[in-house]
Every structure is written in C-alpha cells, then in structure tokens.
Design a protein around this motif. Structure first.
Motif, PDB file in Angstrom:
ATOM      1  N   GLN A  76      -5.847  12.791 -11.079  1.00  0.00           N
ATOM      2  CA  GLN A  76      -5.289  13.630 -10.030  1.00  0.00           C
ATOM      3  C   GLN A  76      -4.094  12.979  -9.353  1.00  0.00           C
ATOM      4  OE1 GLN A  76      -6.194  16.783  -9.410  1.00  0.00           O
ATOM      5  NE2 GLN A  76      -7.575  16.558 -11.128  1.00  0.00           N
ATOM      6  N   LEU A  77      -4.143  11.655  -9.209  1.00  0.00           N
ATOM      7  CA  LEU A  77      -3.072  10.966  -8.491  1.00  0.00           C
ATOM      8  C   LEU A  77      -1.876  10.642  -9.368  1.00  0.00           C
ATOM      9  CD1 LEU A  77      -5.145   8.541  -6.260  1.00  0.00           C
ATOM     10  CD2 LEU A  77      -4.005  10.639  -5.588  1.00  0.00           C
ATOM     11  N   GLU A  78      -2.059  10.622 -10.691  1.00  0.00           N
ATOM     12  CA  GLU A  78      -0.936  10.309 -11.581  1.00  0.00           C
ATOM     13  C   GLU A  78       0.186  11.343 -11.455  1.00  0.00           C
ATOM     14  OE1 GLU A  78      -2.535   9.965 -15.501  1.00  0.00           O
ATOM     15  OE2 GLU A  78      -3.072   7.877 -15.236  1.00  0.00           O
ATOM     16  N   GLY A  79      -0.144  12.606 -11.374  1.00  0.00           N
ATOM     17  CA  GLY A  79       0.866  13.648 -11.304  1.00  0.00           C
ATOM     18  C   GLY A  79       1.325  13.964  -9.904  1.00  0.00           C
ATOM     19  N   ASN A  80       0.725  13.353  -8.904  1.00  0.00           N
ATOM     20  CA  ASN A  80       1.031  13.664  -7.526  1.00  0.00           C
ATOM     21  C   ASN A  80       2.280  12.909  -7.075  1.00  0.00           C
ATOM     22  OD1 ASN A  80       0.999  14.339  -4.849  1.00  0.00           O
ATOM     23  ND2 ASN A  80      -1.153  13.891  -4.555  1.00  0.00           N
ATOM     24  N   GLU A  81       3.326  13.630  -6.674  1.00  0.00           N
ATOM     25  CA  GLU A  81       4.573  13.004  -6.253  1.00  0.00           C
ATOM     26  C   GLU A  81       4.412  12.295  -4.911  1.00  0.00           C
ATOM     27  OE1 GLU A  81       7.492  16.067  -6.223  1.00  0.00           O
ATOM     28  OE2 GLU A  81       7.272  16.473  -8.362  1.00  0.00           O
ATOM     29  N   ASP A  82       3.577  12.820  -4.014  1.00  0.00           N
ATOM     30  CA  ASP A  82       3.370  12.184  -2.718  1.00  0.00           C
ATOM     31  C   ASP A  82       2.777  10.801  -2.885  1.00  0.00           C
ATOM     32  OD1 ASP A  82       4.340  14.425  -1.466  1.00  0.00           O
ATOM     33  OD2 ASP A  82       2.355  15.315  -1.177  1.00  0.00           O
ATOM     34  N   PHE A  83       1.875  10.647  -3.867  1.00  0.00           N
ATOM     35  CA  PHE A  83       1.260   9.353  -4.114  1.00  0.00           C
ATOM     36  C   PHE A  83       2.299   8.338  -4.563  1.00  0.00           C
ATOM     37  CE2 PHE A  83      -1.044   6.406  -6.977  1.00  0.00           C
ATOM     38  CZ  PHE A  83      -1.854   5.832  -6.020  1.00  0.00           C
ATOM     39  N   ASN A  84       3.239   8.765  -5.402  1.00  0.00           N
ATOM     40  CA  ASN A  84       4.296   7.861  -5.848  1.00  0.00           C
ATOM     41  C   ASN A  84       5.179   7.436  -4.679  1.00  0.00           C
ATOM     42  OD1 ASN A  84       3.364   8.031  -8.474  1.00  0.00           O
ATOM     43  ND2 ASN A  84       4.701   9.754  -8.975  1.00  0.00           N
ATOM     44  N   GLU A  85       5.453   8.357  -3.761  1.00  0.00           N
ATOM     45  CA  GLU A  85       6.243   8.024  -2.588  1.00  0.00           C
ATOM     46  C   GLU A  85       5.503   7.034  -1.699  1.00  0.00           C
ATOM     47  OE1 GLU A  85       7.281  11.638  -0.617  1.00  0.00           O
ATOM     48  OE2 GLU A  85       8.418  12.403  -2.320  1.00  0.00           O
ATOM     49  N   LEU A  86       4.183   7.202  -1.580  1.00  0.00           N
ATOM     50  CA  LEU A  86       3.387   6.265  -0.786  1.00  0.00           C
ATOM     51  C   LEU A  86       3.393   4.875  -1.407  1.00  0.00           C
ATOM     52  CD1 LEU A  86       0.321   8.432   0.261  1.00  0.00           C
ATOM     53  CD2 LEU A  86       2.139   7.566   1.714  1.00  0.00           C
ATOM     54  N   LYS A  87       3.347   4.810  -2.725  1.00  0.00           N
ATOM     55  CA  LYS A  87       3.390   3.509  -3.389  1.00  0.00           C
ATOM     56  C   LYS A  87       4.716   2.814  -3.118  1.00  0.00           C
ATOM     57  CE  LYS A  87       1.548   3.179  -7.623  1.00  0.00           C
ATOM     58  NZ  LYS A  87       1.245   3.576  -9.017  1.00  0.00           N
ATOM     59  N   GLU A  88       5.825   3.582  -3.148  1.00  0.00           N
ATOM     60  CA  GLU A  88       7.132   3.006  -2.856  1.00  0.00           C
ATOM     61  C   GLU A  88       7.205   2.524  -1.413  1.00  0.00           C
ATOM     62  OE1 GLU A  88      10.105   5.879  -3.805  1.00  0.00           O
ATOM     63  OE2 GLU A  88       9.493   5.992  -5.910  1.00  0.00           O
ATOM     64  N   LEU A  89       6.685   3.313  -0.489  1.00  0.00           N
ATOM     65  CA  LEU A  89       6.691   2.937   0.915  1.00  0.00           C
ATOM     66  C   LEU A  89       5.861   1.687   1.139  1.00  0.00           C
ATOM     67  CD1 LEU A  89       7.483   3.639   3.825  1.00  0.00           C
ATOM     68  CD2 LEU A  89       5.404   4.998   3.950  1.00  0.00           C
ATOM     69  N   ARG A  90       4.717   1.624   0.496  1.00  0.00           N
ATOM     70  CA  ARG A  90       3.835   0.466   0.656  1.00  0.00           C
ATOM     71  C   ARG A  90       4.491  -0.798   0.115  1.00  0.00           C
ATOM     72  NH1 ARG A  90      -2.171  -0.283  -1.879  1.00  0.00           N
ATOM     73  NH2 ARG A  90      -2.645  -2.208  -0.809  1.00  0.00           N
ATOM     74  N   SER A  91       5.183  -0.682  -1.005  1.00  0.00           N
ATOM     75  CA  SER A  91       5.828  -1.860  -1.576  1.00  0.00           C
ATOM     76  C   SER A  91       7.003  -2.332  -0.713  1.00  0.00           C
ATOM     77  CB  SER A  91       6.280  -1.582  -3.001  1.00  0.00           C
ATOM     78  OG  SER A  91       7.296  -0.613  -3.005  1.00  0.00           O
ATOM     79  N   SER A  92       7.640  -1.438   0.030  1.00  0.00           N
ATOM     80  CA  SER A  92       8.785  -1.822   0.848  1.00  0.00           C
ATOM     81  C   SER A  92       8.369  -2.374   2.213  1.00  0.00           C
ATOM     82  CB  SER A  92       9.713  -0.628   1.048  1.00  0.00           C
ATOM     83  OG  SER A  92       9.080   0.341   1.862  1.00  0.00           O
ATOM     84  N   PHE A  93       7.136  -2.231   2.606  1.00  0.00           N
ATOM     85  CA  PHE A  93       6.674  -2.649   3.924  1.00  0.00           C
ATOM     86  C   PHE A  93       5.988  -4.002   3.822  1.00  0.00           C
ATOM     87  CE2 PHE A  93       3.543  -2.510   7.437  1.00  0.00           C
ATOM     88  CZ  PHE A  93       4.441  -2.451   8.483  1.00  0.00           C
ATOM     89  N   ASP A  94       6.497  -4.999   4.540  1.00  0.00           N
ATOM     90  CA  ASP A  94       5.938  -6.337   4.540  1.00  0.00           C
ATOM     91  C   ASP A  94       5.275  -6.569   5.889  1.00  0.00           C
ATOM     92  OD1 ASP A  94       5.248  -8.907   3.988  1.00  0.00           O
ATOM     93  OD2 ASP A  94       7.287  -9.712   4.125  1.00  0.00           O
ATOM     94  N   LEU A  95       3.971  -6.388   5.950  1.00  0.00           N
ATOM     95  CA  LEU A  95       3.235  -6.469   7.205  1.00  0.00           C
ATOM     96  C   LEU A  95       3.287  -7.871   7.806  1.00  0.00           C
ATOM     97  CD1 LEU A  95       1.430  -4.987   9.211  1.00  0.00           C
ATOM     98  CD2 LEU A  95      -0.529  -5.678   7.861  1.00  0.00           C
ATOM     99  N   LYS A  96       3.180  -8.884   6.973  1.00  0.00           N
ATOM    100  CA  LYS A  96       3.175 -10.251   7.483  1.00  0.00           C
ATOM    101  C   LYS A  96       4.509 -10.586   8.157  1.00  0.00           C
ATOM    102  CE  LYS A  96       0.775 -13.478   5.518  1.00  0.00           C
ATOM    103  NZ  LYS A  96       0.234 -14.440   4.574  1.00  0.00           N
TER     104      LYS A  96
END
Length: 154
Positions: A76-96
């Motif tokens: 279900q998540l492979e075809g979901n474009e919102d999930f891909n955008e969330l992955k990009e956002l997560r990779s760009s955010f450095d919490l530490k």
C-alpha cells in the motif's frame, strides 16, 4: 520451511532417524512423509483455488501473502506519493543538529549555523517586551541592589 536449518542440524536429524526407524524402515518412512507433504500441498492449493473462485473476478489478482500485515502495508505504501514525500522530509531533517542549535541559543553560545526559527521566535518576544531573558545567567546585583523578584519562582 527449513530456511535456517544448518548442516549440523541436518546430520543430527539423519542420525536420529536412522537410530529411531532403523536402516531397513527408513526408506519407507521417507516415502510416507513425502507422500503426506505432497497431499497437504495439494489440499492447500485446492483450498486457495476454491477461495479465489468464490471471491469472484474482481479478486483475480489476490494473493494470500497479502494477508500478512507487513506485506499489505508495504504494497500500500509503495505506490503512495505522500509516503515518498514523508521519506524525503524525514531524510532532510536532522533532529540532533536542531536540538544542539536550540540548546546553544538557550545558553547564549554562538553556533556555526543560523539559529533555528523556533529558538529565534521564542527569544524575540522577550527582547520586544523589555523583560529580561530569565534563561541567560545574569550578573550578580550590586551590594545595595535587591535581586529581581520572580513571581513564578515563589
């Protein structure tokens, strides 16, 4: 079925089978076990086929592996474009890094990068209102001067 069965375990099973059934009966036992496994596979395949025919043509692509929750969510998540955008956002955010920048801003240390907007926004109202920044260490008052009164501390 036996994906994690090593050579030592396999040799142990063969030795136990020879000891339990004996070398004379072992070929007959192997044939019986293989016949039983084949019947079980045939039964499960016919049951799957019956279920597919009962579900109808709209479920012709149905796979029983999809009933596993992990597999279902992955598909279900492979075809979901919102999930891909969330992955990009997560990779760009450095919490530490963000937390270190905020801690440096609170302690009044200079950072190599700019102060995050959240820390900058929280320090702006204190300067605008004219009230002292209570998070920064203040110099000791003079001998005749009284320390500032903090109503929240009492």
């Amino acid at each position: 079925m036996f994906n994690d069965l090593g050579i030592l375990e396999l040799v142990t099973l063969v030795v136990l089978a020879v000891l339990i059934f004996g070398p004379e009966k072992l070929p007959k036992v192997i044939q019986d076990v293989s016949r039983f496994v084949r019947k079980v596979r045939d039964f499960s395949e016919s049951a799957k086929q019956d279920i597919r025919t009962e579900l109808g043509p709209e479920f012709k692509d149905f796979e029983f592996e999809d009933l596993n929750p992990k597999t279902f969510l992955r598909k279900q998540l492979e075809g979901n474009e919102d999930f891909n955008e969330l992955k990009e956002l997560r990779s760009s955010f450095d919490l530490k890094k963000e937390m270190n920048d905020v801690a440096d801003a609170v302690h009044g240390r200079e950072t190599g990068s700019s102060v995050p907007s959240a820390a900058a926004a929280s320090s702006v109202p204190a300067a605008v209102n004219g009230s002292p920044d209570l998070l920064k260490k203040q110099d000791k008052p003079d001998a005749g001067e009284r320390p500032p009164y903090d109503s929240d501390a009492t």
